[in-house]
Enzyme design. Sequence first.
Site, PDB file in Angstrom:
ATOM      1  N   GLU A  84      11.820 -30.628 -21.360  1.00 25.22           N
ATOM      2  CA  GLU A  84      10.666 -29.816 -20.957  1.00 25.22           C
ATOM      3  C   GLU A  84       9.675 -30.685 -20.184  1.00 25.22           C
ATOM      4  OE1 GLU A  84       8.776 -27.716 -24.207  1.00 25.22           O
ATOM      5  OE2 GLU A  84       7.434 -26.664 -22.823  1.00 25.22           O
ATOM      6  N   ASN A 135      10.830 -17.561 -22.894  1.00 27.28           N
ATOM      7  CA  ASN A 135      10.889 -18.469 -24.054  1.00 27.28           C
ATOM      8  C   ASN A 135       9.790 -18.082 -25.041  1.00 27.28           C
ATOM      9  OD1 ASN A 135      11.313 -21.207 -25.505  1.00 27.28           O
ATOM     10  ND2 ASN A 135       9.128 -21.237 -24.975  1.00 27.28           N
ATOM     11  N   GLU A 136      10.124 -17.983 -26.280  1.00 25.23           N
ATOM     12  CA  GLU A 136       9.140 -17.680 -27.336  1.00 25.23           C
ATOM     13  C   GLU A 136       8.141 -16.621 -26.851  1.00 25.23           C
ATOM     14  OE1 GLU A 136       7.529 -21.219 -29.275  1.00 25.23           O
ATOM     15  OE2 GLU A 136       9.517 -21.746 -30.027  1.00 25.23           O
ATOM     16  N   TYR A 140      12.338 -25.209 -36.361  1.00 24.47           N
ATOM     17  CA  TYR A 140      11.951 -26.616 -36.535  1.00 24.47           C
ATOM     18  C   TYR A 140      11.766 -26.909 -38.015  1.00 24.47           C
ATOM     19  CZ  TYR A 140      11.010 -27.118 -31.523  1.00 24.47           C
ATOM     20  OH  TYR A 140      11.134 -27.195 -30.160  1.00 24.47           O
ATOM     21  N   GLU A 200      16.265 -24.465 -29.672  1.00 25.85           N
ATOM     22  CA  GLU A 200      15.283 -25.471 -30.086  1.00 25.85           C
ATOM     23  C   GLU A 200      15.453 -25.714 -31.582  1.00 25.85           C
ATOM     24  OE1 GLU A 200      11.175 -25.118 -28.799  1.00 25.85           O
ATOM     25  OE2 GLU A 200      11.825 -24.188 -26.916  1.00 25.85           O
ATOM     26  N   GLN A 253      13.578 -32.852 -28.410  1.00 22.23           N
ATOM     27  CA  GLN A 253      13.989 -32.742 -27.031  1.00 22.23           C
ATOM     28  C   GLN A 253      14.739 -34.020 -26.635  1.00 22.23           C
ATOM     29  OE1 GLN A 253      10.864 -31.500 -24.397  1.00 22.23           O
ATOM     30  NE2 GLN A 253      10.254 -29.771 -25.671  1.00 22.23           N
TER      31      GLN A 253
HETATM   32  O1  AHR Z   1       9.579 -28.138 -28.110  1.00 26.93           O
HETATM   33  C1  AHR Z   1       8.199 -27.993 -28.090  1.00 26.93           C
HETATM   34  C2  AHR Z   1       7.774 -26.545 -28.054  1.00 26.93           C
HETATM   35  O2  AHR Z   1       8.136 -25.903 -29.245  1.00 26.93           O
HETATM   36  C3  AHR Z   1       8.385 -25.680 -26.986  1.00 26.93           C
HETATM   37  O3  AHR Z   1       7.727 -25.792 -25.772  1.00 26.93           O
HETATM   38  C4  AHR Z   1       8.233 -24.304 -27.550  1.00 26.93           C
HETATM   39  O4  AHR Z   1       9.227 -23.418 -27.101  1.00 26.93           O
HETATM   40  C5  AHR Z   1       8.259 -24.507 -29.052  1.00 26.93           C
HETATM   41  O5  AHR Z   1       7.225 -23.879 -29.690  1.00 26.93           O
END
Ligand code: AHR
Length: 522
Positions: free
Chosen positions: A53, A200-201, A269, A325, A374
Site C-alpha cells: 500500500e 476496499n473496506e 487482523y 489483509e 504488508q
Molecule cells: O493495512 C493497513 C490498513 O488496514 C489498510 O489500509 C486497510 O484496508 C485496513 O484497515
Amino acid sequence: MKKLQLILSFLLLLVGVGSYAQKENLNTVNQLVVIANHTGPIISKDIYGHFSEHLGTCIYGGIWVGSGSKMPNTNGIRNDVLFALREIKIPNLRWPGGCFADTYHWKDGIGPQSNRASIINTNWGGVTEDNSFGTHEFMKLTELLGCDAYINGNVGSGTVKEMAEWVEYLTSGSESPMTKLRKENGQEQPWKVKYFAIGNENWGCGGNMTDEFYTSIMRQYSTFLQNYSGNQLYRVACGPYGDNYQWTETLMKDQESRDRFQGLSIHYYTVVDGWGYKGSATKFDEREWFETFRLNYDIDNIIKGHKAVMDRYDPQKTKGLVVDEWGNWFNVEPGTNPGFLNQQNTLRDAITAAIHLNIFNQNADRVKVANLAQVVNVLQSVILTKDDKMVLTPTYHVFRMFRDHQEAQLLNTDLRCEDYVFNGKKIPAISASASIDKSGKIHISLANLNPNKEIIITCPVIGDIFKTVTGEILTASEMGSYNSFEKPETVKPVSFKGYKLRENILTVNMPPKSVVVLELMK
Ligand code: AHR
C-alpha cells in the site's frame, strides 16, 4: 463407499500405530495422521500473496527508489527486495491499498514523472504523495517479480467511468482513447491483470457504506469492468471485517449480485488487547504471546463461518474467499510516525504466519487468495528496510519454508494434540498441515506454540511408502527474538534433524516455540 474404505483404513492404521507406538514407547497424545493417498483440493498459490500500500515506507523507500537512485535498482525498484521476494515465489501482489485505494485516482500516477500530481495521503500520516510510483511502475514490479497483479479499484471516491477506464487502459488491445494514452506513455501491449477488487473496506475507510448499499454499487461498478483482449478479470467484491456474516449473506444471497464477482474479500487482523494499546511488537510477556496465538486461531472459525454462508448459495464453490489483509497489528516502533505503521517482527510473528498459512491450506476448498499485510516496512512485513539496508524478518522465513505448498494438493490429516494452557485458557499447542506436490513429495508444516515445552509428535503416513526425509526449523532463544539491521540473522531457518522415520511413521521432536517443515520423498 470410498469414505467407508477411508474410515476403515484409518481405524486399522490407528490400531497398527497403537501397537507400534506401544512397542517403541512412542507418544501418541500428539499425533498427526497424514493420509497420502487421499488428496483434497489444490492449494492455490495465491494464498501466499502479499500486499503493498502507499503507506509509510512500504512503496517509497521500501520498494521504489527511482531509477536515479544510487541504490542498486531495476527500473527504479530495489534489487535486494526484488531478489528476496522472488525467493519466496511471491504469487501475487495487491496494490495500491488498503484505505489508500479508495482515495487513489489512477490518472494522477501516469505520464511523465514531472507532470504527475502531488496529493495528500489523507489516511496515512498526511504526507505528500507525489505519484512517482503509479500504474506503469507497479506493472513493471509484478513483471520483474514474475507474479500476478492484484489491483484494488476506487469505489469510495472514484467513479464508475474512472474504474472502467483503468481496466481498459491496463488490459485492452483495441484502439480507444485509453489504449492510445497507454501507448503514449510507453506501453504498447496491454498487460494481464488477474485480480481486480471493487473497493476496499467500503464499510469503513472506503465510504462507510451499509451492506445493502455496497452490494448495489458493486453490481453497478462491476458491470463496466470488461474482459478485454483475452484477459479474464477475477473481480473481488469487498467483504466484511472478521465475523460479520451478515455482509457476506447480503453479497451472496441474490444470483444477480453473485454473478458480478468471482471472489469475496475478508479482512482479519490480530490485535492483542484491542485497537487502543496494541502492545509492543518486540517487548511482550507470555500472556501477550499466548493471546496473539489464541486470536490468530480465530481466523479458522471466521473462515468457516463465511464458508457456511457461501456454501448455502454456492455449493459448487465457484466463488473464492479472498483473505486480502491478515496479520499481527502492534504499536508502531517507538519514535516512528504513528501513521506509518512500522513494526518489528519476532519469532512470535513467524509462528503467527505458520498458524495462518496452515489454516489457509486446510481451507483451500474455498480460500483462493490471501495477502499478508504488508510486504515491506508496514505491519507484519516480510522485509524491513532502512536506507540501503534490508533485513528478512522471521515471517519472511516462514513464507520461504512453506513455499512448496503452493499449487500442491492438500492431504487429509487428523491432528490430535495437547493443549497449550496459560492462565486457565487453552489452545492447541500444535498447528499443522500437509500437502503432496506434483513430483510426489509430501510437505508437512508444523508449529509448536508452547514456549516452555518440547513436544514429540508422531506422524503416521498412510497410503504410500516414504523413505527419505529432510527438514528445516525456525526457532530462537527468546520469544521476542528478531532480526535487526545490526544483527540480521538472529532468527533464521537451519537444517533440522530432530526426527525419525520408521515403518512409515515419522516421529518429530518439536523444540519449544518452533516452526518445522519436513519433506518426505519415496
Ligand atoms: O493495512 C493497513 C490498513 O488496514 C489498510 O489500509 C486497510 O484496508 C485496513 O484497515
